[in-house]
Design an enzyme around this catalytic site. Structure first.
Site: not given
Ligand code: 5GP
Length: 173
Positions: A161, A99, A95-96, A148
């Site tokens: 990206r 959160d 996963e990136d 963020f």
């Protein structure tokens, strides 16, 4: 809206190589299935697999979570499922960023029902203080504060990206 540098590419490269070596040691002698979570994890997964020294298969899922802007609502659904049967396999979800933890806890529940031999999570970034459900990844690239972030596969409205570094975006709300 100017991205501010958080992790330069050299730091990312070193850490991803360490993770790849750790995973290779932990799964020595087994055949691992890496499950990338689209879209954000594609760059991380590409670098991770190239740093590994054990054979791996790959597959991908896409998960949609409903909410507004950068906030997750808690409702999660798989919009692109795996093509590989996972019963009896060792699975590592890639996963990136974690959160609230909602996406991965839902995905883990779905995948566990398919009775893999094992399932663990490797996340590039982890915002631990934002959890809404208890969730701990077995492999974490970097723990980060409640900011963020974009770059290295992570986007904001499909922008940023491509950035090779991880940057913070301030004032996006
Ligand atoms: P969770 O379900 O853990 O709240 O959400 C995980 C997903 O939220 C990530 O896969 C990612 O798509 C998105 N997300 C959470 N924080 C960030 C962030 O700082 N930057 C970006 N680009 N996406 C984020």
């Amino acid at each position: 809206m100017k991205p501010e540098l958080l992790f330069p590419r050299e730091t990312i490269g070193r850490r991803v190589k360490e993770l790849a070596e750790q995973i290779s040691r932990d799964y020595e002698g087994r055949e691992l299935l890496l499950v990338g979570v689209l879209n954000g994890a594609f760059i991380f997964m590409a670098d991770l697999i190239r740093g590994m020294s054990i054979p791996c298969r790959v597959d991908f899922v896409r998960v949609a979570s409903y909410g507004c802007g950068s906030q997750s609502s808690g409702e999660v659904r798989i919009t692109k499922d795996l093509e590989t049967p996972i019963a009896g396999r060792d699975v590592l979800i890639v996963e990136d960023i974690v959160d609230t933890g909602l996406t991965l806890s839902h995905l883990l529940n779905v995948l566990r029902e398919r009775q893999p031999a094992s399932v663990r999570v490797c996340t590039f970034l982890d915002k631990k203080e934002r959890r809404r459900v208890p969730f701990t990844a077995e492999y974490v690239g970097f723990a980060i504060p409640d900011e963020f972030v974009v770059g290295y596969g992570l986007d904001f409205n499909e922008k940023f990206r491509f950035l090779p570094d991880v940057c913070m975006l301030k004032d996006i709300a």
